[in-house]
Design a protein around this motif. Structure first.
Motif, PDB file in Angstrom:
ATOM      1  N   ILE B 280      -5.815  -6.702   0.430  1.00 17.02           N
ATOM      2  CA  ILE B 280      -5.015  -6.390  -0.760  1.00 17.02           C
ATOM      3  C   ILE B 280      -4.796  -4.874  -0.850  1.00 17.02           C
ATOM      4  N   GLY B 281      -5.825  -4.121  -0.454  1.00 17.52           N
ATOM      5  CA  GLY B 281      -5.709  -2.656  -0.448  1.00 17.52           C
ATOM      6  C   GLY B 281      -4.624  -2.178   0.507  1.00 17.52           C
ATOM      7  N   MET B 282      -4.514  -2.833   1.677  1.00 22.73           N
ATOM      8  CA  MET B 282      -3.457  -2.457   2.631  1.00 22.73           C
ATOM      9  C   MET B 282      -2.087  -2.810   2.058  1.00 22.73           C
ATOM     10  N   ALA B 283      -2.015  -3.954   1.359  1.00 29.81           N
ATOM     11  CA  ALA B 283      -0.744  -4.314   0.716  1.00 29.81           C
ATOM     12  C   ALA B 283      -0.352  -3.224  -0.287  1.00 29.81           C
ATOM     13  N   ALA B 284      -1.345  -2.774  -1.076  1.00 32.99           N
ATOM     14  CA  ALA B 284      -1.072  -1.732  -2.071  1.00 32.99           C
ATOM     15  C   ALA B 284      -0.689  -0.418  -1.395  1.00 32.99           C
ATOM     16  N   ALA B 285      -1.412  -0.063  -0.319  1.00 29.69           N
ATOM     17  CA  ALA B 285      -1.141   1.207   0.370  1.00 29.69           C
ATOM     18  C   ALA B 285       0.255   1.190   0.999  1.00 29.69           C
ATOM     19  N   ALA B 286       0.646   0.046   1.561  1.00 30.53           N
ATOM     20  CA  ALA B 286       1.983  -0.052   2.171  1.00 30.53           C
ATOM     21  C   ALA B 286       3.056   0.102   1.093  1.00 30.53           C
ATOM     22  N   GLN B 287       2.831  -0.530  -0.049  1.00 32.50           N
ATOM     23  CA  GLN B 287       3.791  -0.382  -1.155  1.00 32.50           C
ATOM     24  C   GLN B 287       3.872   1.057  -1.639  1.00 32.50           C
ATOM     25  N   LEU B 288       2.693   1.703  -1.703  1.00 29.95           N
ATOM     26  CA  LEU B 288       2.673   3.107  -2.136  1.00 29.95           C
ATOM     27  C   LEU B 288       3.447   3.970  -1.136  1.00 29.95           C
ATOM     28  N   ALA B 289       3.241   3.695   0.154  1.00 25.28           N
ATOM     29  CA  ALA B 289       3.958   4.437   1.201  1.00 25.28           C
ATOM     30  C   ALA B 289       5.465   4.220   1.064  1.00 25.28           C
ATOM     31  N   GLU B 290       5.837   2.983   0.746  1.00 21.17           N
ATOM     32  CA  GLU B 290       7.270   2.699   0.574  1.00 21.17           C
ATOM     33  C   GLU B 290       7.819   3.458  -0.635  1.00 21.17           C
ATOM     34  N   SER B 291       7.056   3.463  -1.724  1.00 19.75           N
ATOM     35  CA  SER B 291       7.555   4.132  -2.934  1.00 19.75           C
ATOM     36  C   SER B 291       7.632   5.647  -2.738  1.00 19.75           C
ATOM     37  N   LEU B 292       6.880   6.177  -1.752  1.00 17.80           N
ATOM     38  CA  LEU B 292       6.966   7.602  -1.422  1.00 17.80           C
ATOM     39  C   LEU B 292       8.029   7.866  -0.357  1.00 17.80           C
ATOM     40  N   GLY B 293       8.705   6.793   0.057  1.00 21.94           N
ATOM     41  CA  GLY B 293       9.743   6.941   1.077  1.00 21.94           C
ATOM     42  C   GLY B 293       9.203   7.174   2.477  1.00 21.94           C
ATOM     43  N   ARG B 294       7.926   6.858   2.704  1.00 19.57           N
ATOM     44  CA  ARG B 294       7.321   7.091   4.013  1.00 19.57           C
ATOM     45  C   ARG B 294       7.613   5.953   4.981  1.00 19.57           C
ATOM     46  N   ILE B 295       7.834   4.747   4.473  1.00 20.56           N
ATOM     47  CA  ILE B 295       8.199   3.598   5.312  1.00 20.56           C
ATOM     48  C   ILE B 295       9.264   2.793   4.581  1.00 20.56           C
TER      49      ILE B 295
END
Lengths: 374, 374
Positions: B280-295
Motif C-alpha cells: 500500500i505504501g508503494m501505491a501511495a508513493a507512486a501516486q505521490l510521484a505522479e502528483s509531483l510530475g515525476r512519473i
C-alpha cells in the motif's frame, strides 16, 4: 589555556572515507571546546546524558557551551551509581530519546564517570542503530580508561558489561578541572588504572609514578595532565591495534581485571570501587605470576609499594578488609563466566617484568586458590 | 541438491584481514549446509533462537544438523509475532545467554521470519559486545529482505526498529523448502518486497515478475529460487555500497516504507502484515510521484497491476479495507518521527521510471494528504 591532544587513529568501518579517528583533548577547561567540536561535526542538536550528581556544575556547563555554539541541547540525568548500568535504565533512556524525537542528526554527549559513559555510549550505539557520541569524562578512571576506546555496555544480574557494543566516540574531552572536586576515594581509585598502564606497557611511566606519587595525590594540575595524557596515549595505542579484542593485544588492558571483576561481583557492585577491585586484582595477579615463576618477589613488592604510596589497597588481604569476602569457589565460578573466557578455561594477564605482560591460558585453579589464601 | 550462492562483499571493520564478506545460500534444503559452515567458522557451540511456531520442524532440523557436525546447540524459542521485538524479550534472551554461560566462541543461529532475525541479530550484536550470528530465514520476506544486510533491531512503543545495530551475519541460508508451508497471506506479503526490487533497481526483473506472477503464486521451486536469488543479489548490491545508510544509496530500499511504516504503526503491529503495508505504501508513493510530475499514470497502473496479480493490496484505498484507518494528521506525525527523517522534513523515495527511484526531500505535506485521500 592550551590543551594536549592525543589522536586515536582508527580506519573506516565500511569505506576508506568513513574514517573513525578522533581526538582526546586534555587540560584545564577542556570541556569548553565541545561547542566548536560539535559545530565542526555538523551536529544539529545534542542530548547531554549526565550523572545526576554532577548535572551542576558539569552537565549544565556543557549544555551552556553547546547553547553558545547554537546547538540545541537537552539534558537527561541518570541516577549516580553502578545500578544505572541496567537494561531498565537503557530502556528508559531509549524512551526519552524517542520522546525528544531524536534523529540521526542528533549527537549524544556523555558527562560523568564510567557508569554514564558506558550507559550513554550503549544507548547511543543502539538508538536508531547508532548516534554519534562524545565523551566528557569527569572522573579520573573515566579520563584515563573508560571514556577511551569505544567499549560501551550495561550489566546483567549475572555479570558486569555482559551486554554492550564497540562504539567509538567522536571525541573525548578530559577536563582536568573536574578532578579537583572528586571525593578522595574516587580519585585514588582512578589511579589503579594508571598504575596498570605502567605495569603492562611502560616501565618509564611506572618509574615516573613512583617518583611523583605524593605530587599526584595533591592533584597538582601539571602532574595530572601528564597522568591523563600518558594513560590516554597508552590506551589509544592498544585500541588502535586491536579495537575489537581479536588479536589478544587489547586483552593486556585486563591486567588485574579478571580477579578484580570477581571481587567486585562477589562484593556486590558499589561496595568496592572499580579501581580498588583492580588494585587488589593486580596484587593477586602479581602473586599468581610469582607463584608461576614468571616474576620475582621484587616486582610484586614494587607494585605493592606504588599502590600503597597512591593510597590504594595493595594486597589480597585488603579485599577481606574492604568487603565481606566470598569463598574461593564463588570467585572461581565468577572468573569462569568472564566474557573473555573461552571454553571455561581460566585465563589471566600476568606480568613478566614491569612494563610487560602476557596472556596466560589454562591456569591451574589450585594456584589461584592459593593466591586467594582460601 | 545444488544451491545458488550470492556473495555479499564487505570490507573489514578494523583491519584488512577482518573481512566481513559472507554468502547467501539459496535452494531446497539449504539449511542442511549450516553444520559444515559453522564448523569451518570454528564455532564451538551454538544457540538457536527460533520462532516458537516453527521450532518444529525448522529449528529442530537446524539443531540436528549442528549436532551431526559435533556442535553443541541449545534452542531458545521466541513467541511468534511482532510483540517479541521488545526491550523485554531482548532482556529475557540476554539473561538466557548468561544462564547458558555463552562466551565469544558461541555462535547464534536465528531461525524464523523477520521478527526473530531482527531480535536475535540485535541480541547477538550486543551480548558480550558481539557474537557471530547466522540467519536461517524461513519466510519469504526474510529470505528476500530482512535476513540480508545486517540491520537488526527491536521496537519501542514510539516506533518500529528505534533500537538496533548494524550487525552483519556470517552467512544466510535461504531454504526454499520452508516457503511451501507458509500461510498464503504471509507468502504473498513477502512478494511486496520483491516487487519493490523491480521498481527501484531492475526493470528486467519487474518484467519477469509480470510474466511469471501466476507461476510464483503456485510456489513453483524454480520460480522461487529465481525470486529469492535476484532479490538477494539486488539487496547485496545496495548493502555493499552503503552498508550504514550514509551515502543515501541504501535509502532506495525504503521505497514504500515511509508510508508503509506509518500505516503499520497506526494500525497497531500485527493488523497489517509488513509486506501488505509496504504494498500500500508503494501505491501511495507512486501516486505521490505522479502528483509531483515525476512519473506518468502508466507507471502507477503497471505497479498496481503487478501487485494485484500477486494478490497484494494495490491501492491506498485498500488500507481502509484492511485496517481501521488513521487520520492524515496521525500518519504525517508518524512519518515525521521516522528515523531516516532529518530535521522533521518529509522525505520519500519516489520512482522516476520502473527500475529507478530518487530520494526526494521536503515534500509538501498537503500533497501527501491528497494522496492519502483525507
Amino acid at each position: 589555556m592550551s590543551h594536549r591532544t592525543i589522536r586515536v587513529s582508527l580506519p573506516g568501518d565500511a569505506t576508506p572515507t568513513s574514517d573513525r579517528s578522533y581526538d582526546i583533548v586534555i587540560g584545564a577547561g577542556a570541556m569548553d571546546s565541545i561547542g566548536a567540536a560539535l559545530r565542526s561535526a555538523g551536529a544539529r542538536r545534542a542530548v547531554v546524558i549526565a550523572d545526576s550528581a554532577i548535572v551542576e556544575p558539569h552537565a549544565a556547563r556543557v549544555a551552556a557551551v553547546l547553547g553558545a555554539a547554537s546547538i540545541d541541547a537537552a539534558v537527561l540525568a541518570v541516577p549516580a551509581g553502578e545500578a544505572s548500568k541496567s537494561v531498565a535504565e537503557a530502556g528508559r533512556l531509549w524512551g526519552e530519546l524517542a520522546r525528544l524525537a531524536v534523529d540521526r542528526g542528533t549527537h549524544i554527549v556523555a558527562v560523568g564517570g564510567g557508569v554514564v559513559g558506558d550507559l550513554a555510549g550503549f544507548v547511543a550505539a543502539t538508538f536508531v542503530r547508532g548516534l554519534p557520541v562524545w565523551q566528557v569524562p569527569t572522573t579520573l578512571v573515566a579520563q584515563v580508561d573508560s571514556a577511551i576506546g569505544g567499549k560501551t555496555g550495561i550489566n546483567l544480574t549475572a555479570g558486569k558489561n555482559l551486554v554492550g557494543a564497540f562504539w567509538q566516540p567522536r571525541g573525548v574531552f578530559a577536563d582536568i578541572d573536574a578532578l579537583a572536586t572528586l571525593p578522595r576515594r574516587e580519585f585514588t581509585s582512578g589511579l589503579a588504572e594508571v598504575v596498570k598502564y605502567g605495569m603492562i606497557l611502560d616501565a618509564e611511566f611506572f618509574h615516573w609514578l613512583e617518583a611523583h606519587a605524593a605530587r599526584i595525590l595533591t592533584r597538582d594540575a601539571t602532574a595530572l595532565v601528564h597522568v591523563v595524557e600518558r594513560s590516554a596515549a597508552l590506551k589509544a595505542h592498544v585500541v588502535e591495534r586491536d579495537e575489537h579484542e581479536r588479536t589478544g593485544l587489547r586483552a593486556v588492558l585486563n591486567y588485574g581485571h579478571t580477579f578484580g571483576h570477581a571481587f567486585e561481583t562477589a562484593a556486590g557492585y558499589g561496595t568496592l570501587l572499580h579501581g580498588e577491585a583492580v588494585a587488589i586484582g593486580m596484587a593477586a595477579a602479581a602473586q599468581l605470576a610469582e607463584s608461576l615463576g614468571r616474576i620475582g618477589p621484587d616486582i610484586v613488592s614494587r607494585q605493592q609499594q606504588l599502590l600503597t604510596a597512591l593510597e590504594l589497597p595493595a594486597t589480597v588481604a585488603a579485599y577481606g578488609q574492604l568487603a565481606k569476602p566470598a569463598t574461593a569457589d564463588e570467585l572461581l565460578a565468577i572468573m569462569a563466566r568472564d566474557k573473555k573466557t573461552l571454553g571455561g578455561r581460566l585465563r589471566f594477564v600476568l606480568p613478566s617484568r614491569i612494563g610487560h605482560v602476557e596472556l596466560v591460558d589454562g591456569v591451574d585453579p589450585a594456584l589461584v586458590r592459593r593466591v586467594l589464601g582460601m
